[in-house]
Scaffold this motif. Sequence first.
Motif, PDB file in Angstrom:
ATOM      1  N   PRO A 227     -86.667   7.503  73.754  1.00  0.00           N
ATOM      2  CA  PRO A 227     -87.166   7.220  72.409  1.00  0.00           C
ATOM      3  C   PRO A 227     -86.883   5.760  72.069  1.00  0.00           C
ATOM      4  O   PRO A 227     -85.893   5.186  72.518  1.00  0.00           O
ATOM      5  N   LYS A 228     -87.750   5.178  71.247  1.00  0.00           N
ATOM      6  CA  LYS A 228     -87.650   3.743  70.952  1.00  0.00           C
ATOM      7  C   LYS A 228     -86.284   3.353  70.404  1.00  0.00           C
ATOM      8  O   LYS A 228     -85.736   2.302  70.756  1.00  0.00           O
ATOM      9  N   ALA A 229     -85.707   4.203  69.576  1.00  0.00           N
ATOM     10  CA  ALA A 229     -84.435   3.861  68.921  1.00  0.00           C
ATOM     11  C   ALA A 229     -83.218   4.098  69.806  1.00  0.00           C
ATOM     12  O   ALA A 229     -82.095   3.792  69.400  1.00  0.00           O
ATOM     13  N   LYS A 230     -83.445   4.630  71.038  1.00  0.00           N
ATOM     14  CA  LYS A 230     -82.308   4.935  71.907  1.00  0.00           C
ATOM     15  C   LYS A 230     -82.442   4.310  73.289  1.00  0.00           C
ATOM     16  O   LYS A 230     -81.831   4.764  74.253  1.00  0.00           O
ATOM     17  N   ARG A 231     -83.229   3.244  73.386  1.00  0.00           N
ATOM     18  CA  ARG A 231     -83.406   2.615  74.702  1.00  0.00           C
ATOM     19  C   ARG A 231     -82.112   2.024  75.239  1.00  0.00           C
ATOM     20  O   ARG A 231     -81.872   2.012  76.445  1.00  0.00           O
ATOM     21  N   GLY A 232     -81.277   1.515  74.371  1.00  0.00           N
ATOM     22  CA  GLY A 232     -80.029   0.905  74.812  1.00  0.00           C
ATOM     23  C   GLY A 232     -79.120   1.905  75.499  1.00  0.00           C
ATOM     24  O   GLY A 232     -78.615   1.666  76.597  1.00  0.00           O
ATOM     25  N   ILE A 233     -78.907   3.060  74.852  1.00  0.00           N
ATOM     26  CA  ILE A 233     -78.008   4.057  75.426  1.00  0.00           C
ATOM     27  C   ILE A 233     -78.645   4.742  76.629  1.00  0.00           C
ATOM     28  O   ILE A 233     -77.964   5.059  77.607  1.00  0.00           O
ATOM     29  N   PHE A 234     -79.973   4.977  76.617  1.00  0.00           N
ATOM     30  CA  PHE A 234     -80.649   5.522  77.793  1.00  0.00           C
ATOM     31  C   PHE A 234     -80.580   4.517  78.945  1.00  0.00           C
ATOM     32  O   PHE A 234     -80.337   4.886  80.095  1.00  0.00           O
ATOM     33  N   GLY A 235     -80.805   3.244  78.625  1.00  0.00           N
ATOM     34  CA  GLY A 235     -80.764   2.203  79.654  1.00  0.00           C
ATOM     35  C   GLY A 235     -79.381   1.997  80.235  1.00  0.00           C
ATOM     36  O   GLY A 235     -79.241   1.488  81.351  1.00  0.00           O
ATOM     37  N   ALA A 236     -78.350   2.399  79.493  1.00  0.00           N
ATOM     38  CA  ALA A 236     -76.989   2.279  80.016  1.00  0.00           C
ATOM     39  C   ALA A 236     -76.722   3.281  81.128  1.00  0.00           C
ATOM     40  O   ALA A 236     -75.747   3.133  81.872  1.00  0.00           O
ATOM     41  N   SER A 237     -77.580   4.316  81.257  1.00  0.00           N
ATOM     42  CA  SER A 237     -77.336   5.340  82.285  1.00  0.00           C
ATOM     43  C   SER A 237     -77.425   4.771  83.708  1.00  0.00           C
ATOM     44  O   SER A 237     -76.544   5.066  84.527  1.00  0.00           O
ATOM     45  N   PRO A 238     -78.446   3.968  84.063  1.00  0.00           N
ATOM     46  CA  PRO A 238     -78.386   3.363  85.399  1.00  0.00           C
ATOM     47  C   PRO A 238     -77.275   2.329  85.507  1.00  0.00           C
ATOM     48  O   PRO A 238     -76.739   2.099  86.595  1.00  0.00           O
ATOM     49  N   GLN A 239     -76.899   1.707  84.392  1.00  0.00           N
ATOM     50  CA  GLN A 239     -75.841   0.701  84.433  1.00  0.00           C
ATOM     51  C   GLN A 239     -74.485   1.300  84.782  1.00  0.00           C
ATOM     52  O   GLN A 239     -73.679   0.673  85.466  1.00  0.00           O
ATOM     53  N   ILE A 240     -74.214   2.514  84.296  1.00  0.00           N
ATOM     54  CA  ILE A 240     -72.902   3.096  84.599  1.00  0.00           C
ATOM     55  C   ILE A 240     -72.811   3.553  86.046  1.00  0.00           C
ATOM     56  O   ILE A 240     -71.723   3.880  86.527  1.00  0.00           O
ATOM     57  N   GLY A 241     -73.943   3.540  86.757  1.00  0.00           N
ATOM     58  CA  GLY A 241     -73.891   3.810  88.187  1.00  0.00           C
ATOM     59  C   GLY A 241     -73.048   2.791  88.929  1.00  0.00           C
ATOM     60  O   GLY A 241     -72.454   3.103  89.974  1.00  0.00           O
ATOM     61  N   VAL A 242     -72.964   1.557  88.387  1.00  0.00           N
ATOM     62  CA  VAL A 242     -72.153   0.523  89.034  1.00  0.00           C
ATOM     63  C   VAL A 242     -70.661   0.838  88.923  1.00  0.00           C
ATOM     64  O   VAL A 242     -69.974   0.938  89.949  1.00  0.00           O
ATOM     65  N   PRO A 243     -70.094   1.007  87.712  1.00  0.00           N
ATOM     66  CA  PRO A 243     -68.674   1.365  87.669  1.00  0.00           C
ATOM     67  C   PRO A 243     -68.373   2.723  88.299  1.00  0.00           C
ATOM     68  O   PRO A 243     -67.305   2.911  88.896  1.00  0.00           O
ATOM     69  N   LEU A 244     -69.310   3.680  88.194  1.00  0.00           N
ATOM     70  CA  LEU A 244     -69.086   4.968  88.858  1.00  0.00           C
ATOM     71  C   LEU A 244     -69.076   4.807  90.376  1.00  0.00           C
ATOM     72  O   LEU A 244     -68.260   5.425  91.080  1.00  0.00           O
ATOM     73  N   GLY A 245     -69.990   3.970  90.886  1.00  0.00           N
ATOM     74  CA  GLY A 245     -70.005   3.694  92.322  1.00  0.00           C
ATOM     75  C   GLY A 245     -68.725   3.012  92.768  1.00  0.00           C
ATOM     76  O   GLY A 245     -68.165   3.324  93.830  1.00  0.00           O
ATOM     77  N   LEU A 246     -68.240   2.061  91.953  1.00  0.00           N
ATOM     78  CA  LEU A 246     -66.990   1.375  92.257  1.00  0.00           C
ATOM     79  C   LEU A 246     -65.814   2.346  92.192  1.00  0.00           C
ATOM     80  O   LEU A 246     -64.917   2.319  93.051  1.00  0.00           O
ATOM     81  N   LEU A 247     -65.818   3.204  91.175  1.00  0.00           N
ATOM     82  CA  LEU A 247     -64.757   4.215  91.035  1.00  0.00           C
ATOM     83  C   LEU A 247     -64.735   5.134  92.248  1.00  0.00           C
ATOM     84  O   LEU A 247     -63.672   5.406  92.829  1.00  0.00           O
ATOM     85  N   LEU A 248     -65.907   5.602  92.653  1.00  0.00           N
ATOM     86  CA  LEU A 248     -65.995   6.521  93.782  1.00  0.00           C
ATOM     87  C   LEU A 248     -65.586   5.824  95.082  1.00  0.00           C
ATOM     88  O   LEU A 248     -64.820   6.379  95.888  1.00  0.00           O
ATOM     89  N   ALA A 249     -66.087   4.599  95.281  1.00  0.00           N
ATOM     90  CA  ALA A 249     -65.770   3.868  96.505  1.00  0.00           C
ATOM     91  C   ALA A 249     -64.274   3.572  96.597  1.00  0.00           C
ATOM     92  O   ALA A 249     -63.644   3.779  97.643  1.00  0.00           O
ATOM     93  N   SER A 250     -63.696   3.077  95.504  1.00  0.00           N
ATOM     94  CA  SER A 250     -62.265   2.757  95.502  1.00  0.00           C
ATOM     95  C   SER A 250     -61.420   4.016  95.632  1.00  0.00           C
ATOM     96  O   SER A 250     -60.407   4.037  96.337  1.00  0.00           O
ATOM     97  N   GLY A 251     -61.849   5.083  94.945  1.00  0.00           N
ATOM     98  CA  GLY A 251     -61.097   6.332  95.002  1.00  0.00           C
ATOM     99  C   GLY A 251     -61.089   6.941  96.385  1.00  0.00           C
ATOM    100  O   GLY A 251     -60.041   7.390  96.873  1.00  0.00           O
ATOM    101  N   VAL A 252     -62.248   6.970  97.046  1.00  0.00           N
ATOM    102  CA  VAL A 252     -62.325   7.537  98.395  1.00  0.00           C
ATOM    103  C   VAL A 252     -61.525   6.684  99.376  1.00  0.00           C
ATOM    104  O   VAL A 252     -60.808   7.209 100.243  1.00  0.00           O
TER     105      VAL A 252
END
Length: 459
Positions: free
Chosen positions: A155-180
């Motif tokens: 939705p137009k008013a929620k593009r920022g928070i929706f767009g943050a979903s691919p962005q959190i793939g970076v810290p999640l990827g880092l978390l997973l990589a460092s954790g493993v």
Amino acid sequence: MSGQSQDGFTPTGTIATTADRRRVVFATVVGTTVEWYDFFIYATAVGLVFGQLFFEPLGANSALIAFATVGVSFLFRPLGAFLAGHYGDKLGRKTVLMWTLILMGAATALIGILPTYETIGITAPILLVLLRIIQGISAGGEWGGAVLMAVEHAPKAKRGIFGASPQIGVPLGLLLASGVMALMTAIAPGDQFLQWGWRVPFLLSVVLILVGYYVRRKVEESPVFMELAERKEKASMPIVQLFRKHLLLVIIAAFVFAGNNAVGYMTTGGYIQGYATNPEGPIGLERGPVLVAVAGSAVTWLLTTLLAGWLSDRIGRRTTYILGWVMQLVGVFTLFPLVNTGEIGLLFAGLAILTIGLGFTYGPQAALYAELFPASIRFSGVSISYAIGAIAGGAFAPTIATAIVQATGSTQAVTWYLAGMTGLGLVATLLLRDRSGIPLGPDHEEEQSVSPVRGLARA
């Protein structure tokens, strides 16, 4: 119709349900997390073992050479961005995302079974670099598709928070990589980690890719692309149009990302991990605690990325970014004084403070980029801007930091280098108008073609 699709309607006029949107967000997060896990596990291994296993026989600068291979992959990100942008604007976002996931996973798994220099000589580092190049091509195409799948469904008013979903793939990827990696240092300590322990995180990619592929298959194509396809309005040569009409915008958008990426690659590029655990360096900490600290900082990065995406829907992308650059500068100047204490708790504090600014200069990026470019060339625009920014920013940041410390014996100049890149990102942001909420569909190409660069009336 395009106005409807921006507020949750599909091209056929039906309302996108909450379940549809959740499925898109979930698939985007899972897919990008898997992609960045694969990408970052290499950088983590460079900081811990690759210099010794693949490059040490090449001479005294083996660590520098190893970190340079992290940057080499960035040189091929534009190729991935060009290919993904072209086919993403012609064939669809979803198709490209499926192929980037498979390509990244295959390269990562092959690294996990690659013989070392001791076994096959110079062929080992050559094959390692070739597989890293494949990772770079995949990463160059992944981000743009993931961003548009998230933002163009929002939705137009929620593009920022929706767009943050691919962005959190970076810290999640880092978390997973460092954790493993941290887990494997405990399961296979000392020489066992060098012999076989480091391979397990790479081989684990096979399972993660299967999960990511399954999830992405369940997601519908972007509604904006579906509208373009129905109207047969897809650009025949989107990249040519992008550079002919929007070259300055691409450069400025690239500098926005470069300011974030150079600083972020102190951890995602493996530099801090290698610097803090180097037995011949000034700190000499154990691998496990450092990896846990990096994983912990990935959590703070994730939270601030989500917060920044949400905030950008309320105060605008540009204002959120400006706040982020100020906080990132604070993090840059506190990072090494805390890391150099040699105390693991203070090392974590330095990384956590840094990730506050990183989150605020990364969370709004997906929505910002999507709103900069016209619909018919949007995949090409966001992908290529991102790839160029990655080269200018993070590509050789670990290599540059390593060379600076070797030349000066101090991290002070590294701090000023990172501060300069932060300033570059701030200047680039100030050159852009805020376009939060601009319609994204093909009905509004004329409005989208008005240049967001301050001082220019049209692209």
